[in-house]
Design an enzyme around this catalytic site. Structure first.
Site, PDB file in Angstrom:
ATOM      1  N   ALA A   1       0.803  -1.229   0.000  1.00  0.00           N
ATOM      2  CA  ALA A   1       0.000   0.000   0.000  1.00  0.00           C
ATOM      3  C   ALA A   1       0.832   1.274   0.000  1.00  0.00           C
ATOM      4  O   ALA A   1       0.466   2.264  -0.623  1.00  0.00           O
ATOM      5  CB  ALA A   1      -0.942   0.008   1.205  1.00  0.00           C
TER       6      ALA A   1
ATOM      7  N   CYS B   1      25.498   1.860   2.400  1.00  0.00           N
ATOM      8  CA  CYS B   1      26.750   2.303   2.998  1.00  0.00           C
ATOM      9  C   CYS B   1      26.897   1.667   4.374  1.00  0.00           C
ATOM     10  O   CYS B   1      26.028   1.805   5.216  1.00  0.00           O
ATOM     11  CB  CYS B   1      26.692   3.819   3.153  1.00  0.00           C
ATOM     12  SG  CYS B   1      28.245   4.553   3.556  1.00  0.00           S
TER      13      CYS B   1
END
Ligand SMILES: Cc1ncc(COP(=O)(O)O)c(C=O)c1O
Length: 386
Positions: free
Chosen positions: A200, A325
């Site tokens: 959704a 990262c």
């Protein structure tokens, strides 16, 4: 400070119409849908109306829609369910290396349980060749799972064609349509699908709710055991406000999709052209035309995407990179790597994704700060030959 949000592929703001429907549900329709009294039956009606709206959006029957906690759960259910349904050791799954982690990690888990997995390759645009899928099918294949459009580069797969191959072979076909439902046409019959995942929060609905479409007659066992909710397949008292929100989002998407897709395609193409024209040593990732209307993914040679992303954030622009990262390493995107990009270009990528509240002004705003950020970073990059 002005802020421009261009990360709609990560999540979308909740539509005010969805919020209004959910507030009404929280305040006035708080009964348990399993209760026989009037309060319960009002909630039951709200859930079933939402199911109808979502089914309509994807061309399904309401009793083929099962609400889940989101796209991740839907993907888990599809794959684990198909394997459990066959009930044979050594089941085989066909997928691609560019799937979302919800599919890849589930495959990894199933491999540890004794399944074998074939990853059909993608070309430099991130496109699967249906013929490779056909060749990968074995008598042990229980499911083919290939995403409709990729969340990083936006490439749209030839799903209907692959579906035809799966049907001919008698193998279940699942697509992760989390990035497409509500944005481009999705029809489970035209696309020859047996199973489809929806989330959704990618179509202006709330987070933590999604759905799995399971075609009638497809033998996928129950995923969560307990009470008899979701036709004895996914137990637990329904997240009624979430379901109502998803239903409302589906209804609004049906009304707004065509116009929005056209509008976003224009913003997308303008940003792509401007970046490639204005900033040297850049290349577009993903298919040039068969891509999501809202997706721009570009590599900026000699700089880390993560560094541009942080610079843009300081300038008020929210975008994403495919790379994750960590404190010790910068991992290149698995999608771009599978498309054949060398690590330095895969790490140099940035994804801009547009949506309902994106405007021409947003594109102008990005074009004010992006070239400066890239040239600043290139000036200090050890990768640039000076
Ligand atoms: C392609 C794709 N599949 C699955 C998911 C997971 O959906 P959810 O966040 O609802 O668990 C995402 C969300 O990032 C996605 O982009």
């Amino acid at each position: 400070m002005k802020r421009v949000y261009l990360d709609y592929a990560a999540t979308t703001p909740t539509h005010p119409g969805v919020i209004a429907a959910m507030l009404h549900s929280f305040q006035d329709v708080w009964g348990n849908p399993s209760s026989v009294h009037a309060c319960g039956q009002e909630a039951r009606t709200a859930v079933e109306e939402a199911r109808e709206k979502l089914a309509h959006l994807v061309g399904a029957q309401p009793d083929e829609i099962y609400f889940t906690s989101g796209g991740t759960e839907a993907d888990n259910w599809a794959l684990k369910g198909a394997v459990a349904a066959r009930h044979e050791p050594g089941s085989h799954i066909i997928t691609t290396p560019i799937e979302h982690h919800a599919v890849l990690e589930t495959c990894e888990f199933l491999k540890e349980q004794g399944c074998s997995i074939t990853f059909v390759p993608v070309d430099r645009y991130g496109m699967v060749d249906p013929d490779d899928v056909r060749k990968a099918i074995t008598p042990k294949t229980v499911i083919i799972s290939i995403m409709h459009a990729n969340n990083e580069v936006g490439t749209i797969q030839p799903i209907a064609e692959i579906g035809k191959i799966a049907r001919t072979a008698g193998v279940y076909f699942h697509t992760d349509a989390v990035q497409t439902v509500g944005h481009i046409p999705v029809d489970v019959n035209q696309m020859n699908l047996d199973i489809l995942s929806i989330s959704a929060h990618k179509l202006y609905g709330p987070k933590g709710i999604g759905a799995l479409y399971i075609r009638r007659g497809t033998k996928i066992p129950p995923f969560v055991h307990g009470g008899g909710q979701e036709r004895h397949s996914r137990a637990g008292t329904e997240n009624v406000p979430g379901i109502v929100g998803l239903g409302k989002a589906a209804e609004l998407a049906q009304e707004e999709m065509d116009g929005e897709a056209r509008r976003l395609t224009m913003l997308r193409d303008r940003l792509i052209k401007s970046i490639l024209d204005k900033i040297e040593h850049t290349c577009l990732n993903g298919h040039p035309t068969r891509r999501l209307p809202n997706n721009v993914n570009v590599s900026f040679r000699y700089v880390e995407g993560e560094a541009i992303c942080l610079n843009l954030d300081l300038a008020g622009v929210c975008v994403a990179t495919g790379s994750a990262c960590s404190s010790t390493s910068m991992e290149a995107s698995h999608v771009l790597t599978a498309m054949g990009l060398p690590p330095e270009l895969a790490r140099a990528s940035l994804r801009f994704s547009f949506g309902k509240w994106s405007t021409e002004d947003d594109v102008d705003f990005v074009l004010q700060s992006l070239p400066k950020a890239v040239s600043r970073l290139r000036a200090i990059s050890p990768l640039v030959k000076k």
